[in-house]
Design an enzyme around this catalytic site. Structure first.
Site, mmCIF file in Angstrom:
data_model
loop_
_atom_site.group_PDB
_atom_site.id
_atom_site.type_symbol
_atom_site.label_atom_id
_atom_site.label_comp_id
_atom_site.label_asym_id
_atom_site.label_seq_id
_atom_site.Cartn_x
_atom_site.Cartn_y
_atom_site.Cartn_z
ATOM 1 N N HIS A 15 -3.376 6.169 3.615
ATOM 2 C CA HIS A 15 -4.147 4.963 3.301
ATOM 3 C C HIS A 15 -3.598 3.730 4.008
ATOM 4 O O HIS A 15 -4.334 2.980 4.672
ATOM 5 C CB HIS A 15 -4.149 4.768 1.783
ATOM 6 C CG HIS A 15 -5.135 3.784 1.269
ATOM 7 N ND1 HIS A 15 -4.859 2.439 1.163
ATOM 8 C CD2 HIS A 15 -6.389 3.943 0.778
ATOM 9 C CE1 HIS A 15 -5.898 1.817 0.638
ATOM 10 N NE2 HIS A 15 -6.852 2.708 0.399
ATOM 11 N N ASP A 31 0.857 -1.183 0.000
ATOM 12 C CA ASP A 31 0.000 0.000 0.000
ATOM 13 C C ASP A 31 0.898 1.240 0.000
ATOM 14 O O ASP A 31 2.029 1.193 -0.471
ATOM 15 C CB ASP A 31 -0.874 -0.057 1.276
ATOM 16 C CG ASP A 31 -2.191 0.674 1.150
ATOM 17 O OD1 ASP A 31 -2.172 1.907 1.027
ATOM 18 O OD2 ASP A 31 -3.236 0.004 1.181
ATOM 19 N N SER A 69 -11.367 -0.699 0.514
ATOM 20 C CA SER A 69 -10.040 -0.645 1.138
ATOM 21 C C SER A 69 -10.114 -0.853 2.640
ATOM 22 O O SER A 69 -9.131 -1.267 3.266
ATOM 23 C CB SER A 69 -9.381 0.710 0.863
ATOM 24 O OG SER A 69 -8.915 0.806 -0.457
#
Length: 699
Positions: free
Chosen positions: A228, A190, A409
């Site tokens: 994220h 990620d 996600s």
């Protein structure tokens, strides 16, 4: 007309009509034009070129899969490039281009005589499956399903009441006494992760930043690319310390693998490329990761990335991926579309029931669903590399920063955490066993069985921990092998779909060897559909062990595609391979009267005019059946004496039942012409001709 791209070497099957007509195959023209070559052995597909769709790939580099590393040096020299990455585990190199486009590099490479190169492809564009930052609605969970209520959310953390996702999947403090993912390494593939966050201190081990070949020290802030990855990491393994939040698997350790880096350093949206993703996956596998979380994706089918995923699964790593946030049915997005992964949809809870989130992508590859709406988790601190803001109303006393995100996600890391807990209890479990255990114990809240929206339902950790690990119901690898009719060469870029009665499906494409690999899939009965080759892919045709110099294997006819289906095929540990033989029919008939020419003959040659495969006397309205030939052929008309005037020769090719008008012009003063649907199109030069060919698979 659609372009269908296919290559193969010629199997020297000479028809009976040729063998009696001219057994010596002596050419009628100069030897340099039609050299005698009575037999060519099949060499298979030599170089496969990845698809180039406008806007779906990045410029600046090419990825080369090889069998012979020394041949890569020829490519580097031809494109004036530089090798920037070596992946010997999967036999791939990445070459940086110097002021040359990928298309130009393809053209340079196709002009080389190469052995031992499997494929050349670009790096495709990928995106983080971007979540939405949300402000929690206090009324959202007021109408609660029995058993889903705030009093049950007692995880010993000050923000326990916000962790509805943990409660939904059956997490309890008592459950953690049995297993909490202790010492299971989870790779978060990620953006980077802020290992200095109070809820992640002690949870983040050494990671990897592949774009810079940099090992990231344990416990440091590596949140390059944004917040994220830190949010994902918190859901998986935020620690249990009475403050802030706690993850699904608080005993697990997070290994950051940075594939969305600082855009100012790597360009674009920060995506480092399929090559560096493969490097990160391989590094994580080789450094002990047991499960990986992938909350990102894109459209291009990358052979490099597929091989990296296969490498991880072959080494026992469970791959969890987000389904995507496209709302509608989404197929052929990657890595979600690779076989063997656990694809996760996002679920919501409202009005007393669970439901699929409106944004969640539907797919015939969804395995399970997990909470993905209004998910509170860790985000980088204000002084962190990846700080992008936080929710100031979250009452944490540890000084940490948090925010509410939603998206698939956020759903995937719930499942990744579940997998980490299960791997503590079942340390030797294979990827297919873990996936099947999750599917067998999921809560089918809508009563549909498997469906495109939620897969088998809501993942339930409590049920999975109590359920036995399946010992039957899966295979470590299933292969579909696609060849010509005689089994002489493998056919690449063929799509293979494996569909079950419930509508769920696996997809893969055949590689340069003609094999589509399906690692760690369920056993059972499938309807298997095989079709192709993919018209977006390119390849170099082989010739006598080398690729044809300049031979960009373009077959311009949709009729050359073949399909096959196998209904009710049983996949089991005793049946792990399906052999598929493509076959073709090709007949030629001419309508032009050539009585003014001296001894005209119908001649079958290879596309470079290096070999004559057969000849027979020309006869108007006679059908010449070439269906026993396999590979690539061209054909034309040859006379003993030059033509006095230009003569247009017309006819019809019936290819796999489809009639295709063909023609060629025998010019005054010449003795031969190629016949095809483009009037004898030469893709090469007069000195090095490459005629449009017909690709057939024989009978």
């Amino acid at each position: 007309m659609r372009k269908v791209l296919l290559i193969a070497s010629i199997v020297a099957l000479i028809l009976a009509l040729f063998s009696c007509a001219n057994p010596s195959f002596e050419p009628r023209s100069k030897a340099k034009d039609l050299a005698s070559l009575p037999e060519i052995k099949s060499q298979g597909y030599h170089i496969l070129f990845g698809e180039l769709r406008d806007g779906e790939y990045t410029e600046g580099k090419i990825l080369v899969g090889y069998n012979d590393r020394s041949e890569v040096d020829k490519i580097v020299k031809a494109v004036n490039g530089k090798v920037v990455l070596e992946l010997p585990q999967i036999k791939v190199v990445s070459i940086k281009l110097n002021g040359m486009t990928v298309k130009q590099a393809y053209d340079k490479i196709k002009a080389l005589a190469l052995k031992g190169i499997r494929y050349v492809e670009p790096s495709y564009k990928r995106e983080l499956i971007k979540p939405t930052v949300v402000k929690p609605n206090p009324d959202m969970y007021k109408i609660r399903k029995p058993g889903l209520n705030s009093t049950a959310r007692d995880y010993g953390e000050e923000l326990s009441n916000e962790l509805w996702g943990l409660e939904a999947i059956g997490v309890t403090q008592q459950l953690w006494e049995e297993a909490s993912g202790t010492n299971i390494i989870v790779a978060v593939v990620d953006t980077g992760v802020d290992g200095t966050h109070p809820d992640l201190e002690g949870q983040v081990i050494a990671g990897y930043r592949p774009a810079f070949d940099e090992e990231l020290p344990a416990g440091t802030d590596s949140s390059y690319g944004g917040s994220h990855g830190t949010h994902v990491a918190g859901t998986i393994a935020a620690k249990k310390d009475g403050k802030g939040i706690v993850g699904v698997a608080p005993g697990a350790k997070i290994m950051p693998i940075v594939i969305f880096d600082d855009p100012a350093l790597v360009g674009g949206n920060g995506y480092v490329g399929d090559d560096y993703v493969a490097a990160g996956i391989i590094w994580a596998t080789d450094h002990g990761a047991k499960v990986m979380n992938h909350s990102w994706g894109g459209w291009g089918y990358s052979y490099t990335m597929k091989e990296a995923f296969d490498y991880a699964m072959e080494h026992g790593v469970v791959m969890v991926v987000s389904a995507g946030n496209n709302t509608s049915d989404s197929h052929h997005q990657y890595p979600a579309g690779y076989p063997g992964v656990i694809q996760v949809a996002a679920l919501d809870y409202y009005g007393g029931t669970f439901r699929v989130a409106g944004f969640s992508s539907r797919s015939d590859g969804v395995s399970v669903g997990a909470p993905g709406v209004t998910i509170l988790s860790t985000v980088p601190g204000e002084d962190s590399i990846g700080y992008e803001g936080h929710n100031e109303n979250v009452p944490a006393t540890n000084g940490g920063t948090y925010d509410y995100y939603q998206g698939t996600s956020m759903a995937a890391p719930h499942v990744t955490g579940v997998v980490a807990v299960l791997l503590q209890k079942f340390p030797n479990a294979k990827p297919w066993q873990i996936r099947k255990l999750l599917e067998n114990t999921a809560f089918d809240f809508n009563g549909n069985g498997w469906d495109h929206d939620t897969g088998y339902g809501l993942v339930k950790l409590d049920a999975a921990l109590q359920g036995p690990l399946p010992t039957q119901g899966g295979v470590e690898e299933f292969q579909v092998v696609v060849t010509d009719a005689k089994g002489n060469f493998g056919v690449p870029t063929v799509f293979v779909s494996m569909m079950r009665d419930n509508g769920s499906c696996y997809y893969a494409k055949t590689g340069p060897d003609g094999i589509a690999r399906f690692p760690h899939i369920d056993s059972g009965t499938y309807d298997i559909f095989v079709g192709g080759p993919d018209h977006w892919d390119r390849a170099l045709a082989p010739y006598d062990g080398e690729s044809i110099p300049g031979g960009y294997a373009i077959a311009l006819r949709m009729a050359e595609e073949r399909q096959a289906s196998f209904v009710g095929f049983g996949v089991s540990p005793d049946a792990t391979q399906l052999n598929v033989n493509f076959n073709s029919t090709l007949q030629v008939k001419f309508s032009t009267n050539l009585s003014t020419l001296k001894d005209p003959q119908f001649v079958v040659v290879d596309p470079l005019l290096r070999g004559v495969y057969g000849r027979v006397a020309y006869a108007r309205n006679q059908t010449y059946d070439l269906s026993l030939l396999s590979g690539q052929i061209s054909f034309g008309i040859q006379t003993l004496l030059p033509a006095a005037t230009d003569i247009t020769i017309q006819g019809t090719v019936t290819l796999n039942g489809e009639d295709i008008p063909v023609y060629g012009v025998l010019k005054a003063g010449t003795t031969w012409t190629i016949i095809d649907d483009f009037g004898g199109l030469n893709l090469g030069t007069d000195s090095q001709p490459i005629y449009v060919w017909w690709t057939i698979f024989g009978q």
